[in-house]
Design a protein around this motif. Structure first.
Motif, PDB file in Angstrom:
ATOM      1  N   ILE A  54       0.834  -1.203   0.000  1.00  0.00           N
ATOM      2  CA  ILE A  54       0.000   0.000   0.000  1.00  0.00           C
ATOM      3  C   ILE A  54       0.867   1.250   0.000  1.00  0.00           C
ATOM      4  O   ILE A  54       0.581   2.233  -0.697  1.00  0.00           O
ATOM      5  CB  ILE A  54      -0.955  -0.001   1.210  1.00  0.00           C
ATOM      6  N   ASN A  55       1.951   1.233   0.762  1.00  0.00           N
ATOM      7  CA  ASN A  55       2.857   2.378   0.781  1.00  0.00           C
ATOM      8  C   ASN A  55       3.524   2.576  -0.580  1.00  0.00           C
ATOM      9  O   ASN A  55       3.694   3.713  -1.042  1.00  0.00           O
ATOM     10  CB  ASN A  55       3.922   2.195   1.857  1.00  0.00           C
ATOM     11  N   GLY A  56       3.907   1.487  -1.232  1.00  0.00           N
ATOM     12  CA  GLY A  56       4.465   1.591  -2.581  1.00  0.00           C
ATOM     13  C   GLY A  56       3.453   2.149  -3.557  1.00  0.00           C
ATOM     14  O   GLY A  56       3.793   2.949  -4.451  1.00  0.00           O
ATOM     15  N   LEU A  57       2.197   1.750  -3.406  1.00  0.00           N
ATOM     16  CA  LEU A  57       1.130   2.264  -4.249  1.00  0.00           C
ATOM     17  C   LEU A  57       0.951   3.765  -4.035  1.00  0.00           C
ATOM     18  O   LEU A  57       0.771   4.529  -4.996  1.00  0.00           O
ATOM     19  CB  LEU A  57      -0.162   1.520  -3.929  1.00  0.00           C
ATOM     20  N   ARG A  58       1.017   4.192  -2.773  1.00  0.00           N
ATOM     21  CA  ARG A  58       0.927   5.622  -2.472  1.00  0.00           C
ATOM     22  C   ARG A  58       2.019   6.404  -3.193  1.00  0.00           C
ATOM     23  O   ARG A  58       1.759   7.456  -3.794  1.00  0.00           O
ATOM     24  CB  ARG A  58       1.048   5.837  -0.956  1.00  0.00           C
ATOM     25  N   MET A  59       3.240   5.889  -3.169  1.00  0.00           N
ATOM     26  CA  MET A  59       4.351   6.564  -3.825  1.00  0.00           C
ATOM     27  C   MET A  59       4.121   6.654  -5.326  1.00  0.00           C
ATOM     28  O   MET A  59       4.396   7.694  -5.950  1.00  0.00           O
ATOM     29  CB  MET A  59       5.657   5.819  -3.534  1.00  0.00           C
ATOM     30  N   GLU A  60       3.608   5.585  -5.925  1.00  0.00           N
ATOM     31  CA  GLU A  60       3.369   5.581  -7.366  1.00  0.00           C
ATOM     32  C   GLU A  60       2.275   6.569  -7.757  1.00  0.00           C
ATOM     33  O   GLU A  60       2.409   7.296  -8.753  1.00  0.00           O
ATOM     34  CB  GLU A  60       3.001   4.175  -7.836  1.00  0.00           C
ATOM     35  N   ILE A  61       1.189   6.586  -6.989  1.00  0.00           N
ATOM     36  CA  ILE A  61       0.088   7.519  -7.282  1.00  0.00           C
ATOM     37  C   ILE A  61       0.573   8.955  -7.194  1.00  0.00           C
ATOM     38  O   ILE A  61       0.314   9.777  -8.080  1.00  0.00           O
ATOM     39  CB  ILE A  61      -1.086   7.281  -6.311  1.00  0.00           C
ATOM     40  N   LYS A  62       1.263   9.259  -6.106  1.00  0.00           N
ATOM     41  CA  LYS A  62       1.768  10.620  -5.900  1.00  0.00           C
ATOM     42  C   LYS A  62       2.706  11.027  -7.021  1.00  0.00           C
ATOM     43  O   LYS A  62       2.623  12.150  -7.554  1.00  0.00           O
ATOM     44  CB  LYS A  62       2.469  10.700  -4.551  1.00  0.00           C
ATOM     45  N   PHE A  63       3.590  10.127  -7.420  1.00  0.00           N
ATOM     46  CA  PHE A  63       4.568  10.478  -8.446  1.00  0.00           C
ATOM     47  C   PHE A  63       3.920  10.580  -9.817  1.00  0.00           C
ATOM     48  O   PHE A  63       4.272  11.462 -10.611  1.00  0.00           O
ATOM     49  CB  PHE A  63       5.705   9.456  -8.462  1.00  0.00           C
ATOM     50  N   ALA A  64       2.962   9.705 -10.114  1.00  0.00           N
ATOM     51  CA  ALA A  64       2.255   9.793 -11.397  1.00  0.00           C
ATOM     52  C   ALA A  64       1.550  11.141 -11.520  1.00  0.00           C
ATOM     53  O   ALA A  64       1.598  11.787 -12.576  1.00  0.00           O
ATOM     54  CB  ALA A  64       1.254   8.643 -11.524  1.00  0.00           C
ATOM     55  N   ARG A  65       0.910  11.560 -10.462  1.00  0.00           N
ATOM     56  CA  ARG A  65       0.214  12.858 -10.490  1.00  0.00           C
ATOM     57  C   ARG A  65       1.190  14.014 -10.688  1.00  0.00           C
ATOM     58  O   ARG A  65       0.894  14.975 -11.413  1.00  0.00           O
ATOM     59  CB  ARG A  65      -0.577  13.049  -9.191  1.00  0.00           C
ATOM     60  N   SER A  66       2.346  13.935 -10.057  1.00  0.00           N
ATOM     61  CA  SER A  66       3.322  15.023 -10.189  1.00  0.00           C
ATOM     62  C   SER A  66       3.865  15.095 -11.614  1.00  0.00           C
ATOM     63  O   SER A  66       4.116  16.195 -12.135  1.00  0.00           O
ATOM     64  CB  SER A  66       4.463  14.841  -9.182  1.00  0.00           C
ATOM     65  N   ILE A  67       4.045  13.953 -12.259  1.00  0.00           N
ATOM     66  CA  ILE A  67       4.534  13.947 -13.645  1.00  0.00           C
ATOM     67  C   ILE A  67       3.490  14.533 -14.583  1.00  0.00           C
ATOM     68  O   ILE A  67       3.807  15.338 -15.475  1.00  0.00           O
ATOM     69  CB  ILE A  67       4.907  12.520 -14.076  1.00  0.00           C
TER      70      ILE A  67
ATOM     71  N   LEU B 209      10.162  11.916 -14.372  1.00  0.00           N
ATOM     72  CA  LEU B 209      10.133  10.452 -14.318  1.00  0.00           C
ATOM     73  C   LEU B 209      11.508   9.902 -13.941  1.00  0.00           C
ATOM     74  O   LEU B 209      11.626   9.011 -13.091  1.00  0.00           O
ATOM     75  CB  LEU B 209       9.700   9.887 -15.672  1.00  0.00           C
ATOM     76  N   GLU B 210      12.538  10.422 -14.568  1.00  0.00           N
ATOM     77  CA  GLU B 210      13.888   9.920 -14.330  1.00  0.00           C
ATOM     78  C   GLU B 210      14.434  10.319 -12.959  1.00  0.00           C
ATOM     79  O   GLU B 210      15.450   9.780 -12.518  1.00  0.00           O
ATOM     80  CB  GLU B 210      14.817  10.398 -15.446  1.00  0.00           C
ATOM     81  N   SER B 211      13.727  11.231 -12.275  1.00  0.00           N
ATOM     82  CA  SER B 211      14.138  11.606 -10.922  1.00  0.00           C
ATOM     83  C   SER B 211      13.507  10.706  -9.858  1.00  0.00           C
ATOM     84  O   SER B 211      13.851  10.816  -8.680  1.00  0.00           O
ATOM     85  CB  SER B 211      13.749  13.065 -10.628  1.00  0.00           C
ATOM     86  N   PHE B 212      12.594   9.831 -10.279  1.00  0.00           N
ATOM     87  CA  PHE B 212      11.956   8.911  -9.331  1.00  0.00           C
ATOM     88  C   PHE B 212      13.020   8.045  -8.678  1.00  0.00           C
ATOM     89  O   PHE B 212      13.911   7.508  -9.347  1.00  0.00           O
ATOM     90  CB  PHE B 212      10.927   8.050 -10.065  1.00  0.00           C
ATOM     91  N   VAL B 213      12.913   7.887  -7.355  1.00  0.00           N
ATOM     92  CA  VAL B 213      13.973   7.221  -6.594  1.00  0.00           C
ATOM     93  C   VAL B 213      14.246   5.798  -7.094  1.00  0.00           C
ATOM     94  O   VAL B 213      15.380   5.318  -7.044  1.00  0.00           O
ATOM     95  CB  VAL B 213      13.619   7.226  -5.083  1.00  0.00           C
ATOM     96  N   TYR B 214      13.219   5.128  -7.624  1.00  0.00           N
ATOM     97  CA  TYR B 214      13.401   3.748  -8.066  1.00  0.00           C
ATOM     98  C   TYR B 214      13.591   3.620  -9.581  1.00  0.00           C
ATOM     99  O   TYR B 214      13.614   2.507 -10.101  1.00  0.00           O
ATOM    100  CB  TYR B 214      12.205   2.893  -7.632  1.00  0.00           C
ATOM    101  N   TYR B 215      13.738   4.747 -10.268  1.00  0.00           N
ATOM    102  CA  TYR B 215      13.903   4.681 -11.726  1.00  0.00           C
ATOM    103  C   TYR B 215      15.112   3.836 -12.148  1.00  0.00           C
ATOM    104  O   TYR B 215      14.995   2.997 -13.054  1.00  0.00           O
ATOM    105  CB  TYR B 215      14.002   6.096 -12.297  1.00  0.00           C
TER     106      TYR B 215
END
Length: 273
Positions: A78-91, A101-107
């Motif tokens: 769920i926490n990973g999902l939160r990170m993905e949602i937040k980052f998708a919205r910011s992009i 996208l390339e600044s995402f910590v797990y890219y």
């Protein structure tokens, strides 16, 4: 390196569990991460500890921890999902989508995972893959296209994530190369030709998914899934261990190199087994 005792590892894990066990999914998805971020960071630090395989196996098989492992791996998802949602919205809302996208910590992890899928799936430019459980931030599909020219179809069942990922794909200018559709494992097989079916780590339940796919996919279909094998990393995903139906045979297993922690497993349908 000083050897870490089994009791110390177990007590740390139980202490983290006590701190986060009452968190509701909605609290993680919608609440401010200051409420729980430090606990998940502790969990990641614990999982990264350099322990021998015997100690890791003993922890993983400890009866007292079975429910704890299952629940804590759910909260981690769920926490990973939160990170993905937040980052998708910011992009989507940002001025430079590729730079964001390339600044995402797990890219960097996903770039290496794309190479593992490319090599293990014997993919070539122009091939198409299907990703079951593509989520709100389909980085696997994005990286496979960006690095190797692999076309992709993402299958997702949550309407909110479908809308987010479609908008993200459009913002990145990849609409002609990556398609997101609503569905689940019962949507397979597709009419589209595909070289590889990728089953996401968060696509659950694994037993049900692979039991269905064993019945409906034609022979020689290649699939892949990811799992944690490395030491205490297994504590982060209770779904890493499951039994494949006999119709599948393993063809390749690519173990991770830093910064990746997931093993990529490739299997082939062989109904004659």
């Amino acid at each position: 390196m000083k050897k870490i005792s089994l009791d110390k590892i177990k007590n740390e894990f139980l202490d983290i569990y006590a701190a986060i066990r009452d968190l509701a999914d909605d609290t993680i998805l919608s609440g401010h991460d200051s409420m729980f971020r430090s606990h998940f960071e502790r969990l990641n630090n614990l999982a990264a500890m350099d322990v021998d395989d015997g100690t890791a196996e003993e922890i993983f098989r400890d009866p007292e921890l079975q429910h704890v492992i299952k629940h804590i791996s759910h909260l981690k998802r769920i926490n990973g999902l939160r990170m993905e949602i937040k980052f998708a919205r910011s992009i989507i809302s940002g001025p430079d989508p590729w730079a964001l996208l390339e600044s995402f910590v797990y890219y960097p992890n996903y770039i290496k995972l794309a190479r593992m899928e490319y090599e293990g799936g014997n993919l070539r430019q122009g091939n198409r893959v299907v990703f079951l459980g593509s989520g709100p931030l389909p980085l696997s599909l994005i990286c496979l296209y960006k690095q190797y020219g692999i076309e992709g179809i993402g299958i997702e069942q949550v309407p909110e994530y479908i809308e987010l990922s479609k908008n993200l794909i459009q913002k990145l200018g990849l609409t002609g190369h990556i398609r997101i559709m609503q569905g689940n494992h019962f949507s397979l097989p597709l009419k589209d030709d595909c070289r590889l079916i990728m089953v996401a780590a968060d696509a659950l339940p694994k037993n049900e998914i692979f039991s269905h796919l064993a019945k409906v996919l034609p022979d020689v279909t290649t699939l892949s899934y990811r799992m944690y094998e490395k030491k205490l990393r297994r504590l982060l995903d209770s779904q890493s261990v499951f039994e494949l139906p006999p119709e599948f045979k393993e063809s390749t297993r690519i173990r991770p190199e830093p910064p990746v922690n997931n093993t990529s497993v490739f299997i082939v349908v062989d109904s004659a087994r």
